[in-house]
Design a protein around this motif. Structure first.
Motif: not given
Length: 404
Positions: A153-155, A125-130, A57-62
């Motif tokens: 993907y998670p916002k 949390g969630t890390l989204v790598v672009i 759980d936690g924030p999502t970072v792009w």
């Protein structure tokens, strides 16, 4: 076994690819992300890559890195200099070089993800790598968004990005508010009347029309913009004619315009149109010129509160003296489309890639503009170390600040 980031950087540097053609680069980045345990999808927005690391759980970072190269012939003389060529959108074979450091961006991102995976018990949390294509066209972020990444993907709660630049290696530059200028790319077509070079009086010469237009456009920044303001009007290319004794029927100019805000943008665009049309009229053109907008990029605006957090984190990680306010940079970026479409705050920063002793000598001699190659120069080449290490630390530190 840790990733050999120097070898990765050199490999990417030697194999640059033009915008929306980054298939090899995308494949390498995607494989590294898979090896690190991320869920990976390729081919988003033509060649884009997205990797997701879910860690509770936690924030999502792009976290975003761009990967395209430029049609520039490398002149660095490095042992690993690019000799690659590619085919541009017009079908021409051109030299290709990572003259803007996007190979370093990908390398630092992979290194940062490796650190974050290794320390995943310390954050949540969630890390989204672009890994984004076509930043140099100002089109890659838009292409990935149009492909639906906000729905798939998670916002993001925050969007992060970084860019290597000709500061001393070890220095981070970040500021609140407008970090980079807005820009437009325009193509102007001037219509004349062609004929024989020996009988110019029977023609309307678009070459002379173009020359007068280029000179007059320079007065927008020098005579129509408040000296305390910012405006850049660059004519990056002129094309007219095929032979010395033929006056052509048309000439084409390609313009790059930069400004800090919407008011300045409106003023500059109005001035460009007025000057282009007036010079055509003054030349006796029988047909109105055409002005086409090829791309529009908004200003890169950093969130005040998020920048304060990241600045403090950078100072802890790298030392207080390592973090500076670089002022507004007149270059432009498409990274902010991700934050704008998501309604999320953005932090975008710069990190230095020049040998510190070389940079200090240039500062002492007052020769920075002459001796330190800038992005897009055929001589641009970041110092491998400590540029990689600082880029890795900066990205990993910023991500951890919001996933801590």
């Amino acid at each position: 076994m840790s990733i050999d980031l120097e070898a990765l950087y050199i490999d990417l540097h030697q194999h640059p690819e033009l915008s929306f053609q980054e298939t090899r680069t995308a494949g390498i980045a995607a494989q590294h992300l898979r090896d690190l345990g991320l869920e990976v999808e390729e081919g988003i927005g033509i060649t884009g890559v997205v990797g997701v690391l879910r860690n509770g759980d936690g924030p999502t970072v792009w976290a975003r890195a761009d990967m395209d190269a430029l049609p520039v012939e490398e002149q660095t003389g490095l042992a690993y200099a690019s000799t690659a060529t590619g085919v541009d959108p017009a079908g021409h074979t051109v030299p290709v070089m990572h003259a803007c450091g996007h190979d370093m961006h990908v390398t630092a991102m992979i290194g940062a993800v490796e650190q974050l995976v290794a320390s995943r018990d310390e954050w949540s949390g969630t890390l989204v790598v672009i890994i984004q294509p076509a930043e140099e066209y100002g089109a890659g972020a838009r292409a990935m968004l149009d492909a639906g990444i906000l729905d798939r993907y998670p916002k993001p709660d925050i969007v992060l990005g970084q860019h290597v630049t000709p500061f001393a290696a070890g220095i981070i530059g970040v500021r609140s508010g407008t970090q980079m200028a807005a820009s437009d790319g325009l193509t102007v077509t001037l219509h004349g009347r062609g004929g024989h070079g020996s009988r110019p009086h029977t023609t309307v010469d678009p070459v002379v029309m173009a020359a007068a237009t280029v000179m007059r456009l320079q007065t927008i920044a020098s005579r129509e913009t408040d000296p305390q303001g910012v405006a850049v009007v660059t004519v990056g290319s002129i094309h007219a004619g095929l032979k010395n004794n033929i006056i052509p029927a048309e000439a084409t100019l390609e313009l790059s315009l930069r400004y800090p805000d919407d008011e300045a943008r409106a003023n500059v665009l109005a001035s460009v149109e007025r000057i282009v049309r007036a010079e055509a009229l003054a030349s006796g053109a029988e047909r109105e010129p055409e002005i086409r907008t090829d791309h529009t990029l908004p200003p890169t605006i950093n969130d005040v509160d998020a920048v304060a957090r990241v600045t403090t984190a950078f100072q802890r990680a790298l030392g207080e003296a390592a973090v500076i306010d670089p002022g507004m940079i007149t270059g432009s970026e498409d990274v902010s489309w991700f934050a704008r479409d998501a309604g999320a705050p953005l932090v975008f920063w710069f990190w230095g890639g020049v040998d510190p002793a070389t940079f200090a000598a240039a500062v002492a001699g007052g020769t920075v503009a002459h001796d330190i190659p800038t992005n897009h120069s055929p001589l641009f080449a970041p110092e491998i170390h400590p540029t990689i290490e600082v880029g890795v630390t900066a990205m990993a530190t910023a991500v951890r600040e919001f996933l801590g």
